[in-house]
Motif scaffolding. Sequence first.
Motif, short mmCIF file in Angstrom:
data_model
loop_
_atom_site.label_atom_id
_atom_site.label_comp_id
_atom_site.label_asym_id
_atom_site.label_seq_id
_atom_site.Cartn_x
_atom_site.Cartn_y
_atom_site.Cartn_z
N LEU A 247 0.85 -1.19 0.00
CA LEU A 247 0.00 0.00 0.00
C LEU A 247 0.88 1.23 0.00
CD1 LEU A 247 -3.05 0.96 0.33
CD2 LEU A 247 -2.52 1.21 2.76
N GLY A 248 0.44 2.27 -0.70
CA GLY A 248 1.11 3.57 -0.65
C GLY A 248 0.21 4.59 0.01
N ILE A 249 0.74 5.35 0.98
CA ILE A 249 -0.05 6.37 1.68
C ILE A 249 0.67 7.71 1.57
CG2 ILE A 249 -1.23 4.79 3.24
CD1 ILE A 249 0.83 5.45 5.40
N ALA A 250 -0.10 8.76 1.30
CA ALA A 250 0.47 10.10 1.11
C ALA A 250 -0.44 11.14 1.71
CB ALA A 250 0.68 10.37 -0.39
N THR A 251 0.13 12.30 2.03
CA THR A 251 -0.64 13.43 2.56
C THR A 251 -0.25 14.69 1.79
OG1 THR A 251 1.04 13.65 4.27
CG2 THR A 251 -1.01 12.55 4.89
N ASP A 252 -1.07 15.73 1.92
CA ASP A 252 -0.76 17.00 1.27
C ASP A 252 0.13 17.85 2.17
OD1 ASP A 252 -2.63 17.83 3.17
OD2 ASP A 252 -3.57 19.26 1.83
N GLY A 253 0.35 19.11 1.77
CA GLY A 253 1.30 19.96 2.46
C GLY A 253 1.03 20.16 3.93
N ASP A 254 -0.22 20.30 4.33
CA ASP A 254 -0.54 20.49 5.75
C ASP A 254 -1.19 19.25 6.35
OD1 ASP A 254 -3.00 20.91 4.39
OD2 ASP A 254 -3.75 22.14 6.04
N ALA A 255 -1.16 18.13 5.61
CA ALA A 255 -1.56 16.81 6.11
C ALA A 255 -3.03 16.69 6.46
CB ALA A 255 -0.71 16.40 7.32
N ASP A 256 -3.88 17.53 5.86
CA ASP A 256 -5.31 17.34 6.10
C ASP A 256 -5.98 16.56 4.98
OD1 ASP A 256 -5.34 19.32 4.15
OD2 ASP A 256 -6.78 20.61 5.19
N ARG A 257 -5.25 16.28 3.88
CA ARG A 257 -5.78 15.48 2.78
C ARG A 257 -4.92 14.24 2.58
NH1 ARG A 257 -8.44 19.44 -1.62
NH2 ARG A 257 -8.87 21.22 -0.26
N PHE A 258 -5.52 13.22 2.00
CA PHE A 258 -4.84 11.94 1.84
C PHE A 258 -4.76 11.54 0.37
CE2 PHE A 258 -9.35 11.06 2.27
CZ PHE A 258 -9.60 10.12 1.27
N GLY A 259 -3.81 10.67 0.06
CA GLY A 259 -3.70 10.05 -1.24
C GLY A 259 -3.36 8.59 -1.07
N ILE A 260 -4.08 7.71 -1.76
CA ILE A 260 -3.91 6.27 -1.60
C ILE A 260 -3.52 5.64 -2.93
CG2 ILE A 260 -5.03 4.09 -0.97
CD1 ILE A 260 -4.61 6.02 1.40
N VAL A 261 -2.45 4.83 -2.90
CA VAL A 261 -1.99 4.09 -4.07
C VAL A 261 -2.02 2.60 -3.73
CG1 VAL A 261 -0.09 3.71 -5.68
CG2 VAL A 261 -0.54 6.01 -4.81
N ASP A 262 -2.74 1.82 -4.53
CA ASP A 262 -2.86 0.39 -4.28
C ASP A 262 -1.55 -0.33 -4.61
OD1 ASP A 262 -4.22 -1.79 -3.35
OD2 ASP A 262 -5.47 -2.08 -5.13
N GLU A 263 -1.48 -1.59 -4.22
CA GLU A 263 -0.23 -2.34 -4.33
C GLU A 263 0.29 -2.47 -5.76
OE1 GLU A 263 -0.83 -6.25 -2.79
OE2 GLU A 263 -2.38 -6.78 -4.25
#
Length: 472
Positions: A247-263
Amino acid sequence: MSRITFGTSGWRGILCEDFIFDNVKVVTQAIADHITDQGEKGKGIIVACDSRFMGDRFAKEAARVLAGAGIKTFLCNRDTPTPVVAFEILRRKTAGAVNFTASHNPPEYNGLKFSPASGGPALPETTQDIERRANEMLGEFCYKEVELDDAQRQGLLEEIDPRPAYLADLEQKVDFAAIARLGGLAVNPLYGTARGYLDTPLMERNIPIRLINAHRDPYFGGFPPEPAEKNIQDFIALVKGDPAIKLGIATDGDADRFGIVDEDGTYIEPNYIIALLLDYLVRVRGMKGGVARSVATSHLIDAVARKHGVEVYETPVGFKYIGELVTQDKIIIGGEESAGLTIRGHVPEKDGILACFLVAEMVAREGMSVRALLERLYSQVGRVVTKRENITLSPELEDRFPDKMGTTPSEIAGTRIKDVVTIDGNKFLLDDGSWLLFRKSGTEPVVRLYGEAASPERLKEVMAAGKQFILS
């Protein structure tokens, strides 16, 4: 001087143009006056910033102005995620927070966001009062400043580290033991405030991670600090190229938004993540209550809600409205298509860090990839495909737009319009379950067109019809 205008997430502007020290001091004084008139001066206020240019300087200037107004400042010792600021407001019971962040805007922007004592985004009546006060003072020397050393000696300044308390609280809300069984994760704080928040809980448990973009860069690698698919191609390639990553997990500049990348490297739209987590929280965790989504967010959430007998609250765009429902303890989860969510018992603010960990927990406990989970959900509630486009208007079309929205056609894309929702823009609900939403930007000649249908082919027809309706 340029007028101060608060949008859905505070006042934002371009550095060295309208976002300058004089204007920041005026807005800070307006916030100080607002807090004083609300009778909350004695509670103090948190001051924080994200990882943008000059953020720490703006934060210190705000602390000086607040001290001059006799208000104690709890000054964060480094760039701090927006959800952590919200958590600290509630933990310390302050009058609110001044947070210097432009969230996912490009690097040349900065912003000032005021959050009240509730911990969530300020409601319109609050921002309108601050905006009015600030604009009345523009161009005037209307504030008193106290040097930081003097403020500290007077008990009007305290430097704080909010990270340990926030991470300790996450221990109660996330099953990290389950995540430890998942295997490798890719982690991407996107040069922003989630450094040390998104990675540390995993590393402390010896969970294998591939960490990328984990140093401060005010340019954010040359992209807007938003974990949208087009901005994180390096991260997608990393996940896709390493079979050990689940799994890939990411956040934006101030960490209030998320981004998900599947395997397999597939980017997963935030709309689908909110629906999957709703299903997971009800079915696996046994949580009870309603669900909130903005008017622009997927009705896949509604389908999951029907499956579980959960009430749906539809809100205007802006997380402040979802935050109110969290504060009132009415919902299990609330989310927006723009990658913001929170859950019951947490802060009434978007939290990308929590979102990422909840997805990791879900994937670990279910033993399935995100795409497999989504396909299973589709088999139970029906398939939904969503899209958003920006349509630029000519001056003539912009003048005609209000009249256009004042008329509702009987059908669109060959299907009868059965209902119109007008809580934020115009949303046409069609007989076949498809829908279109038209929202005019408040700052530029752009209409945001949102659409949803049961198949990519039908969605293409619906979006084309919506665009034709606007441009004709």
